[in-house]
Design a protein around this motif. Structure first.
Motif, PDB file in Angstrom:
ATOM      1  N   LEU A   6       0.779  -1.234   0.000  1.00 37.64           N
ATOM      2  CA  LEU A   6       0.000   0.000   0.000  1.00 37.64           C
ATOM      3  C   LEU A   6       0.812   1.288   0.000  1.00 37.64           C
ATOM      4  O   LEU A   6       0.454   2.218  -0.696  1.00 37.64           O
ATOM      5  CB  LEU A   6      -0.967  -0.001   1.178  1.00 37.64           C
ATOM      6  CG  LEU A   6      -2.232  -0.768   0.868  1.00 37.64           C
ATOM      7  CD1 LEU A   6      -3.155  -0.744   2.058  1.00 37.64           C
ATOM      8  CD2 LEU A   6      -2.924  -0.168  -0.331  1.00 37.64           C
ATOM      9  N   TYR A   9       1.349   2.220  -3.392  1.00 39.83           N
ATOM     10  CA  TYR A   9       0.163   2.670  -4.106  1.00 39.83           C
ATOM     11  C   TYR A   9      -0.181   4.097  -3.731  1.00 39.83           C
ATOM     12  O   TYR A   9      -0.571   4.898  -4.535  1.00 39.83           O
ATOM     13  CB  TYR A   9      -1.042   1.787  -3.765  1.00 39.83           C
ATOM     14  CG  TYR A   9      -0.866   0.384  -4.219  1.00 39.83           C
ATOM     15  CD1 TYR A   9      -0.044   0.100  -5.293  1.00 39.83           C
ATOM     16  CD2 TYR A   9      -1.513  -0.643  -3.579  1.00 39.83           C
ATOM     17  CE1 TYR A   9       0.120  -1.189  -5.716  1.00 39.83           C
ATOM     18  CE2 TYR A   9      -1.356  -1.929  -3.997  1.00 39.83           C
ATOM     19  CZ  TYR A   9      -0.539  -2.199  -5.071  1.00 39.83           C
ATOM     20  OH  TYR A   9      -0.398  -3.471  -5.485  1.00 39.83           O
ATOM     21  N   ARG A  10      -0.029   4.375  -2.426  1.00 36.96           N
ATOM     22  CA  ARG A  10      -0.380   5.734  -2.019  1.00 36.96           C
ATOM     23  C   ARG A  10       0.518   6.723  -2.744  1.00 36.96           C
ATOM     24  O   ARG A  10       0.094   7.774  -3.143  1.00 36.96           O
ATOM     25  CB  ARG A  10      -0.181   5.879  -0.512  1.00 36.96           C
ATOM     26  CG  ARG A  10      -1.194   5.051   0.242  1.00 36.96           C
ATOM     27  CD  ARG A  10      -1.802   5.863   1.353  1.00 36.96           C
ATOM     28  NE  ARG A  10      -2.844   5.084   1.983  1.00 36.96           N
ATOM     29  CZ  ARG A  10      -2.604   4.252   2.981  1.00 36.96           C
ATOM     30  NH1 ARG A  10      -1.383   4.120   3.458  1.00 36.96           N
ATOM     31  NH2 ARG A  10      -3.590   3.556   3.508  1.00 36.96           N
ATOM     32  N   GLN A  12       1.495   6.558  -5.534  1.00 32.59           N
ATOM     33  CA  GLN A  12       1.073   6.773  -6.907  1.00 32.59           C
ATOM     34  C   GLN A  12       0.363   8.102  -7.092  1.00 32.59           C
ATOM     35  O   GLN A  12       0.414   8.691  -8.151  1.00 32.59           O
ATOM     36  CB  GLN A  12       0.068   5.702  -7.293  1.00 32.59           C
ATOM     37  CG  GLN A  12       0.675   4.645  -8.127  1.00 32.59           C
ATOM     38  CD  GLN A  12      -0.381   3.743  -8.645  1.00 32.59           C
ATOM     39  OE1 GLN A  12      -1.544   3.856  -8.289  1.00 32.59           O
ATOM     40  NE2 GLN A  12       0.001   2.836  -9.484  1.00 32.59           N
ATOM     41  N   ARG A 177      -7.523   8.521  -0.379  1.00 33.78           N
ATOM     42  CA  ARG A 177      -7.305   7.086  -0.585  1.00 33.78           C
ATOM     43  C   ARG A 177      -7.852   6.577  -1.921  1.00 33.78           C
ATOM     44  O   ARG A 177      -7.656   5.417  -2.280  1.00 33.78           O
ATOM     45  CB  ARG A 177      -7.980   6.288   0.538  1.00 33.78           C
ATOM     46  CG  ARG A 177      -7.411   6.554   1.912  1.00 33.78           C
ATOM     47  CD  ARG A 177      -8.239   5.868   2.983  1.00 33.78           C
ATOM     48  NE  ARG A 177      -9.638   6.327   2.945  1.00 33.78           N
ATOM     49  CZ  ARG A 177     -10.607   5.830   3.703  1.00 33.78           C
ATOM     50  NH1 ARG A 177     -10.352   4.850   4.551  1.00 33.78           N
ATOM     51  NH2 ARG A 177     -11.838   6.296   3.624  1.00 33.78           N
ATOM     52  N   ALA A 180      -5.446   4.930  -4.471  1.00 40.86           N
ATOM     53  CA  ALA A 180      -4.933   3.680  -3.901  1.00 40.86           C
ATOM     54  C   ALA A 180      -6.025   2.615  -3.973  1.00 40.86           C
ATOM     55  O   ALA A 180      -5.762   1.444  -4.261  1.00 40.86           O
ATOM     56  CB  ALA A 180      -4.485   3.897  -2.466  1.00 40.86           C
ATOM     57  N   THR A 183      -6.142   1.140  -7.279  1.00 36.63           N
ATOM     58  CA  THR A 183      -4.998   0.261  -7.545  1.00 36.63           C
ATOM     59  C   THR A 183      -5.203  -1.096  -6.889  1.00 36.63           C
ATOM     60  O   THR A 183      -4.873  -2.133  -7.477  1.00 36.63           O
ATOM     61  CB  THR A 183      -3.691   0.913  -7.046  1.00 36.63           C
ATOM     62  OG1 THR A 183      -3.695   2.263  -7.468  1.00 36.63           O
ATOM     63  CG2 THR A 183      -2.486   0.208  -7.626  1.00 36.63           C
TER      64      THR A 183
END
Ligand code: GLN
Length: 526
Positions: A6, A9-10, A12, A177, A180, A183
């Motif tokens: 995660l 992803y964050r 991202q 969020r 994320a 994703t």
């Protein structure tokens, strides 16, 4: 292990989407949050778990069956596991029409979810129809093919766009969020397809085609059961359709019914052979029709939708991304078509003394996605921190470059196979690796880009437009793949060379335009 990914992803949000961060939201959000429970799913609203598992089972059934479809249609009629013995050109055209319809129907499917059913019910109806489709395919009669595929396409149209819309609705407008969440959702697709290839691929090839299709159906039924049991966790997200007077809704409902019946009639006329047309001719016309629809829509947006100059510029950008995406998927979907046949006919699938099912070669795409997604996200974030994050057109160009390179590897593989087939598995593994790198630079940001750069009033429809690019790509994949394998190994190289040329050509145009856009922006900012 999802949670361990995660942080990447964050990141991202600042990496992949750095150049799109205008604070707008991809999906309209109701401000009613879940009250039933405070439970979370890896730090996200618990409803994401329901959607994650539903999409996982849906993609398990979709990719599991897709892996077998062309093998079944072109399989020898006389073997114990009898196929339909179709010509590869026609089989891949049917495959292309099928993939094209799955994604094209996401457009009306999204509309039905928005206006008539509400997204939650649309997902339920879609999932049930998909399960019925796969179960139809599980019945070992030839005429079941057409109806089964039709049902799966209709169900996917209802499910695919609406489930993504609900994901967006789980988050408040300004919830950081959200990306994320998307994703994580993309991960469910790849976990699902891995299971699908494994189970349906094995059962279909080693026990019997229809067992494989049945397994896809059982997977979707598990998805339905899961969805029904945990749907309450979605709360109000996507529960009700857009508000409108009941009389208006009834009127829209009648129109929708009329269009659905008319389409069903046309499809029946083709399906029962009353109107006779070969699959490849039909696929060609479908490709033109879908391209025309997309072209008219973009033209309308640009000329007649009353957009301001900034919005118009974005429409041009989206148009370019659309072309790039359609081209990209025309290569990506070769995995179920020409590359699948290449694996069957020219590749040594013996692995540690065991003959692997052909469809297992496709495993590698989702596995690579799960392995490389965090690395790509971290890499974009790294570039983002140095202010070197590539712009959207550049990322799309990179995606096409990887796709082009994957087919360069295939050209080499064909060269080796012409000398002495079967060839080693490594060729396809490298091809899929390059395609996955392309997918990771293009696909996760594509949807987000379409929702963020689209004119506000048209956000929902632009989401459908993103799937329309997949639809065109799917039909082209069937047509090109069919041409490629129609004359044995000899015909593969010219078609793959042509594809490489258009991948590199479009990528070059994107690079030049990205430079041009940058220059213009820089001079405007001075
Ligand atoms: N692999 C993604 C999915 O299955 C995207 C496919 C596509 O848009 N063509 O959802």
């Amino acid at each position: 292990w999802v949670s361990s990914y995660l942080p990447c992803y964050r990141r991202q949000e600042t990496g992949l989407l750095a150049d799109t961060a205008d604070g707008s939201t991809p999906f309209p959000t109701e401000d009613k949050r879940l009250t039933a429970t405070n439970a979370e799913f890896f730090g996200h609203p618990i409803g994401l778990r329901t959607l994650f598992l539903t999409e996982m089972w849906e993609r398990m059934s979709y990719y599991g069956m897709r892996a077998l479809l062309v093998l079944y249609m072109t399989g020898a009629v006389t073997l114990a596991n009898a196929g339909l013995g179709m010509r590869e050109l026609e089989a891949q055209a049917i495959y292309g029409i099928y993939v094209g319809m799955v994604y094209f129907l996401a457009v009306p499917g999204g509309w039905l979810g928005d206006n008539l059913f509400g997204h939650q019910r649309a997902v339920l109806y879609g999932a049930v129809i998909i399960a019925l489709g796969h179960l139809t395919l599980a019945v070992p009669i030839e005429s079941g093919l057409f109806f089964g595929l039709g049902l799966v396409a209709i169900g996917s149209g209802l499910l695919k766009s609406n489930i993504s819309t609900i994901v967006g609705k789980l988050y408040a407008d300004n919830d950081p969020r959200r990306d994320a969440g998307f994703t994580i959702f993309y991960m469910s697709i790849n976990i699902g397809s891995t299971v699908g290839y494994a189970v349906c691929g094995f059962m279909g090839e080693k026990i019997g085609w229809h067992w494989g299709f049945g397994a896809a159906g059982v997977g979707m039924i598990l998805g339905v059961i899961q969805y029904v049991r945990t749907r309450h966790l979605l709360g109000d997200a996507g529960l009700e359709p857009n508000p409108m007077p009941e009389a208006r809704r009834d009127q829209l409902g009648r129109w929708a019914m009329f269009v659905a019946l008319a389409s069903a009639l046309v499809v029946l006329l083709f399906g029962t052979g009353v109107i006779e047309v070969s699959a490849s001719v039909f696929a060609e016309r479908l490709a033109y029709a879908l391209t025309t629809i997309a072209g008219i829509y973009f033209l309308y947006l640009y000329c007649f939708a009353g957009l301001n100059p900034a919005e118009r510029k974005n429409v041009v950008l989206l148009f370019l991304l659309f072309i790039a995406a359609a081209a990209f998927w025309s290569g990506f979907d070769q995995s179920g078509g020409s590359l699948n046949l290449f694996a069957r006919d020219y590749t040594d699938l013996n692995f540690l003394g065991v003959d692997m099912p052909v469809s297992w070669v496709q495993f590698f795409n989702p596995i690579y996605v799960v392995v490389f997604a965090p690395m790509f996200a971290a890499f974009w974030a790294y570039l983002g921190r140095r202010n070197m994050d590539p712009s959207l057109p550049l990322k799309f160009a990179l995606g096409l470059l990887f796709m082009g390179l994957s087919f360069v590897v295939m050209l080499l593989a064909v060269g080796v196979a012409l000398e002495s087939a079967p060839i080693g598995l490594q060729w396809l593994l490298i091809t899929y690796l390059l395609q996955t790198w392309g997918e990771l630079t293009l696909s996760p940001i594509g949807l987000s880009a379409f929702s963020r750069y689209s004119p506000k009033r048209y956000a929902g429809q632009m989401f459908g437009l993103w799937f329309l690019a997949s639809a065109i790509g799917g039909v082209l994949a069937g047509l090109l793949g069919g041409e490629a394998t129609d004359g044995g190994l000899e015909s593969v190289s010219p078609i793959f060379t042509y594809m490489i040329q258009y991948y590199f050509g479009i990528a070059a145009v994107l690079v030049v335009l990205a430079y041009f856009f940058r220059q213009k922006e820089a001079s405007q900012n001075e």
